[in-house]
Write an enzyme that holds these catalytic residues in place. Sequence first.
Site, PDB file in Angstrom:
ATOM      1  N   HIS A 129       0.870  -1.178   0.000  1.00  0.00           N
ATOM      2  CA  HIS A 129       0.000   0.000   0.000  1.00  0.00           C
ATOM      3  C   HIS A 129       0.909   1.230   0.000  1.00  0.00           C
ATOM      4  O   HIS A 129       2.014   1.182   0.534  1.00  0.00           O
ATOM      5  CB  HIS A 129      -0.825  -0.049   1.290  1.00  0.00           C
ATOM      6  CG  HIS A 129      -1.883   0.985   1.422  1.00  0.00           C
ATOM      7  ND1 HIS A 129      -1.620   2.263   1.843  1.00  0.00           N
ATOM      8  CD2 HIS A 129      -3.225   0.930   1.218  1.00  0.00           C
ATOM      9  CE1 HIS A 129      -2.753   2.951   1.891  1.00  0.00           C
ATOM     10  NE2 HIS A 129      -3.743   2.160   1.519  1.00  0.00           N
ATOM     11  N   ASP A 206       3.188  -4.840   7.799  1.00  0.00           N
ATOM     12  CA  ASP A 206       1.950  -4.061   7.793  1.00  0.00           C
ATOM     13  C   ASP A 206       0.785  -5.056   7.839  1.00  0.00           C
ATOM     14  O   ASP A 206       0.503  -5.746   6.859  1.00  0.00           O
ATOM     15  CB  ASP A 206       1.927  -3.205   6.519  1.00  0.00           C
ATOM     16  CG  ASP A 206       0.550  -2.626   6.216  1.00  0.00           C
ATOM     17  OD1 ASP A 206      -0.382  -2.834   7.019  1.00  0.00           O
ATOM     18  OD2 ASP A 206       0.420  -1.972   5.169  1.00  0.00           O
ATOM     19  N   GLN A 209      -4.430  -5.547   6.689  1.00  0.00           N
ATOM     20  CA  GLN A 209      -5.417  -6.441   6.061  1.00  0.00           C
ATOM     21  C   GLN A 209      -5.426  -7.833   6.676  1.00  0.00           C
ATOM     22  O   GLN A 209      -6.212  -8.690   6.261  1.00  0.00           O
ATOM     23  CB  GLN A 209      -5.147  -6.565   4.551  1.00  0.00           C
ATOM     24  CG  GLN A 209      -5.353  -5.276   3.789  1.00  0.00           C
ATOM     25  CD  GLN A 209      -6.807  -4.805   3.806  1.00  0.00           C
ATOM     26  OE1 GLN A 209      -7.734  -5.590   4.033  1.00  0.00           O
ATOM     27  NE2 GLN A 209      -7.019  -3.522   3.591  1.00  0.00           N
ATOM     28  N   LYS A 232     -10.475  -1.211  10.177  1.00  0.00           N
ATOM     29  CA  LYS A 232     -10.597  -2.385   9.290  1.00  0.00           C
ATOM     30  C   LYS A 232     -10.865  -3.638  10.108  1.00  0.00           C
ATOM     31  O   LYS A 232     -10.960  -4.741   9.572  1.00  0.00           O
ATOM     32  CB  LYS A 232      -9.304  -2.567   8.483  1.00  0.00           C
ATOM     33  CG  LYS A 232      -9.031  -1.425   7.516  1.00  0.00           C
ATOM     34  CD  LYS A 232      -7.753  -1.702   6.755  1.00  0.00           C
ATOM     35  CE  LYS A 232      -7.207  -0.468   6.073  1.00  0.00           C
ATOM     36  NZ  LYS A 232      -7.968  -0.029   4.916  1.00  0.00           N
ATOM     37  N   CYS A 371      -4.657   2.426  -3.644  1.00  0.00           N
ATOM     38  CA  CYS A 371      -3.389   2.902  -3.069  1.00  0.00           C
ATOM     39  C   CYS A 371      -2.271   1.892  -3.286  1.00  0.00           C
ATOM     40  O   CYS A 371      -1.445   1.655  -2.396  1.00  0.00           O
ATOM     41  CB  CYS A 371      -3.532   3.225  -1.583  1.00  0.00           C
ATOM     42  SG  CYS A 371      -4.727   4.509  -1.256  1.00  0.00           S
TER      43      CYS A 371
HETATM   44  N1  PMP Z   1      -1.755  -0.900   4.569  1.00  0.00           N
HETATM   45  C1  PMP Z   1      -2.696  -1.635   3.988  1.00  0.00           C
HETATM   46  C2  PMP Z   1      -2.345  -3.006   3.485  1.00  0.00           C
HETATM   47  C3  PMP Z   1      -3.987  -1.126   3.837  1.00  0.00           C
HETATM   48  O1  PMP Z   1      -4.925  -1.857   3.265  1.00  0.00           O
HETATM   49  C4  PMP Z   1      -4.279   0.169   4.318  1.00  0.00           C
HETATM   50  C5  PMP Z   1      -5.650   0.799   4.166  1.00  0.00           C
HETATM   51  N2  PMP Z   1      -6.250   0.590   2.925  1.00  0.00           N
HETATM   52  C6  PMP Z   1      -3.260   0.888   4.928  1.00  0.00           C
HETATM   53  C7  PMP Z   1      -2.020   0.326   5.046  1.00  0.00           C
HETATM   54  C8  PMP Z   1      -3.498   2.257   5.482  1.00  0.00           C
HETATM   55  O2  PMP Z   1      -4.321   2.179   6.590  1.00  0.00           O
HETATM   56  P1  PMP Z   1      -4.930   3.489   7.266  1.00  0.00           P
HETATM   57  O3  PMP Z   1      -5.540   4.276   6.136  1.00  0.00           O
HETATM   58  O4  PMP Z   1      -5.954   2.942   8.198  1.00  0.00           O
HETATM   59  O5  PMP Z   1      -3.839   4.193   7.948  1.00  0.00           O
END
Ligand code: PMP
Length: 413
Positions: A129, A206, A209, A232, A371
Amino acid sequence: MANFSDLLLDVCRVRRDFPILDREVHGKPLVYLDNAATSQTPRQVIEVFDDYYGRYNANIHRGLHTLADEATAAFEGTRETVRAFLNAAETREIVFTRGTTEAINLVVNAWGRANLGPGDEVLVSRLEHHSNIVPWQLLARELGFTIKVIPVDERGVLDQAAYRDLFTERTRLVAVNHVSNAFGTRNPVAEMARVAHEHGARILVDGAQAAPHQTLDVRAIDADFYTFSGHKAYGPTGAGVLYGKAELLEAMPPWQGGGEMIKTVSFEAPTTFADIPHKFEAGTPAIAEVIALGRALEWVSEIGLELIGAWEGRLLEHATEGVQRIEGLRILGTAPDKVGVLSFVVDGAHAQDIGLLIDQLGVAIRTGHHCAQPLLSSFGVDATCRASFAAYNTPEEVDVFVDGLERVVAMLR
Ligand code: PMP
């Protein structure tokens, strides 16, 4: 059709916890399949806000009065809930942040600034991401270290042989997600951590997910850092987690300065900092949100992560089977080990148009680059449609989605 009957998930009961699932969109029952972006919130979590603001709203840590004590106890109690959820060794390894993005920025700025310099190398996977790419790029521009990319194959699986070949004596850290948000690939992070450590490098995983879909164990992974977001994982926005091994957090300088993160402040002598985790929690945190995040993790544990993961796996199987009948549909992300994320493109129908039209049928999916532009561009697309599943989704909702998709695609061609 995938078989659901052997799974002991009472989905009707689960759904009763989510008031939002009763609403209609464009006169149709809501079918919410955008869970990888944000999951819905059970009433037990929503009630935390009423309870907190109605009974014990107060700033934490500093007060000696009853309300401050109660708020502090609930806030710090969540640290223990998160510790247990991640199977971390100690509560002081749990830092509260606004979410995954802030947690990664904390590591980049505190650990990165202290440990990276010209000639050093950071390995970042192509599955990341943007929040696990851009903070590294910003710091690399400033400090002059190099970012090397761990490649993916045509299934969206990280190439482990190429990964091992990327290491040099200058490799300092690996940044990789546990699960890809764009394709749903589950990465072998324990094995990747082993390889990183063999080369004397650190690993940041990270887990945004992964958190609501499988049992987590940061010690079994041997992650140096692990991050996730409350919103999430059936929790609220504004609260997330950074796990860091105690010895790493202790050695890191603070990131943000302010109240709460100090021991003593002086103009005449050096200011000294609080012990971890408070050293990294400057200012008043999102108190109600953190407490609500704790309640969300309890809710998840009451249902059982194994069961949730298995249920979502069947929904994915059912959806994958269903969309095969749509001519010209191509699934992106066909890893053998996936969570409940179905990303696809359709010949002759743009993702954005599909998303808009299927919303008219009450079905919420996500369209765009998720993203993850470097990943999508390596597959020759700038956008996909993505359906992603949660514990409250049903096989019948998957049918509504697949039937709707078929209708929408026919209209667009
Ligand atoms: N890493 C991953 C794999 C994500 O899916 C996301 C959110 N789509 C993020 C980071 C960013 O998370 P946040 O917007 O809650 O900070």
